[in-house]
Design a protein around this motif. Structure first.
Motif, mmCIF file in Angstrom:
data_model
loop_
_atom_site.group_PDB
_atom_site.id
_atom_site.type_symbol
_atom_site.label_atom_id
_atom_site.label_comp_id
_atom_site.label_asym_id
_atom_site.label_seq_id
_atom_site.Cartn_x
_atom_site.Cartn_y
_atom_site.Cartn_z
ATOM 1 N N TYR A 10 0.819 -1.214 0.000
ATOM 2 C CA TYR A 10 0.000 0.000 0.000
ATOM 3 C C TYR A 10 0.850 1.261 0.000
ATOM 4 O O TYR A 10 0.532 2.230 -0.697
ATOM 5 N N VAL A 11 1.931 1.270 0.755
ATOM 6 C CA VAL A 11 2.794 2.459 0.801
ATOM 7 C C VAL A 11 3.507 2.654 -0.534
ATOM 8 O O VAL A 11 3.578 3.778 -1.054
ATOM 9 N N LEU A 12 4.011 1.584 -1.110
ATOM 10 C CA LEU A 12 4.704 1.704 -2.391
ATOM 11 C C LEU A 12 3.752 2.047 -3.533
ATOM 12 O O LEU A 12 4.181 2.582 -4.562
ATOM 13 N N VAL A 75 -4.695 9.764 0.954
ATOM 14 C CA VAL A 75 -5.440 9.432 2.175
ATOM 15 C C VAL A 75 -5.839 7.959 2.194
ATOM 16 O O VAL A 75 -5.658 7.267 3.201
ATOM 17 N N CYS A 76 -6.364 7.461 1.088
ATOM 18 C CA CYS A 76 -6.826 6.071 1.049
ATOM 19 C C CYS A 76 -5.674 5.081 1.181
ATOM 20 O O CYS A 76 -5.825 4.046 1.840
ATOM 21 N N CYS A 77 -4.531 5.378 0.572
ATOM 22 C CA CYS A 77 -3.391 4.468 0.708
ATOM 23 C C CYS A 77 -2.870 4.455 2.142
ATOM 24 O O CYS A 77 -2.467 3.402 2.644
ATOM 25 N N ILE A 78 -2.886 5.595 2.802
ATOM 26 C CA ILE A 78 -2.467 5.636 4.211
ATOM 27 C C ILE A 78 -3.454 4.859 5.071
ATOM 28 O O ILE A 78 -3.052 4.073 5.942
ATOM 29 N N PHE A 92 -11.138 -0.083 -0.904
ATOM 30 C CA PHE A 92 -11.117 1.301 -1.356
ATOM 31 C C PHE A 92 -12.531 1.723 -1.742
ATOM 32 O O PHE A 92 -13.287 0.944 -2.321
ATOM 33 N N PRO A 93 -12.902 2.975 -1.441
ATOM 34 C CA PRO A 93 -14.309 3.391 -1.571
ATOM 35 C C PRO A 93 -14.864 3.394 -2.993
ATOM 36 O O PRO A 93 -16.006 3.015 -3.204
ATOM 37 N N PHE A 94 -14.090 3.825 -3.978
ATOM 38 C CA PHE A 94 -14.647 3.904 -5.329
ATOM 39 C C PHE A 94 -13.720 3.316 -6.381
ATOM 40 O O PHE A 94 -13.558 3.857 -7.461
ATOM 41 N N ALA A 95 -13.142 2.181 -6.056
ATOM 42 C CA ALA A 95 -12.258 1.506 -7.010
ATOM 43 C C ALA A 95 -13.065 0.636 -7.967
ATOM 44 O O ALA A 95 -14.036 -0.012 -7.557
#
Length: 100
Positions: A10-12, A75-78, A92-95
């Motif tokens: 997620y961070v990368l 924000v979402c990745c964090i 994720f909310p809107f993937a």
């Protein structure tokens, strides 16, 4: 180890778009948590990439929305990395769910 690898994916994703998710998706099929996290990160990255390309072609309003998309990506990745560190799978909310 699985939680740490999912956090790393997620961070990368913030820096390398879809590549970390794609690598983890193909290399870590034996670990279900990492595999599902990688699939989710990959779907999110593809969504952000497609929307960024689309919004880049729309003058002014599209550029503003692309900036908001960048902030929501951050924000979402964090949030996903924090959830993965707790051992929870983040949706994720809107993937777009292209890879299922």
């Amino acid at each position: 180890e699985a939680k740490n690898l999912a956090v790393l994916v997620y961070v990368l994703t913030l820096f390398f778009s879809f590549l970390p998710g794609l690598i983890a998706y193909f290399c870590k099929r034996d670990n279900e948590f990492v595999f599902l996290s990688a699939k989710e990160a990959l779907n999110w990255s593809i969504t952000v990439l497609l929307l960024s390309c689309l919004l880049g072609w729309i003058p002014v309003l599209g550029w503003i929305l692309a900036g908001l998309l960048y902030v929501s990506n951050l924000v979402c990745c964090i949030l996903a990395a924090v959830s993965a560190s707790k051992g929870l799978l983040y949706r994720f909310p809107f993937a777009f769910r292209l890879i299922d």
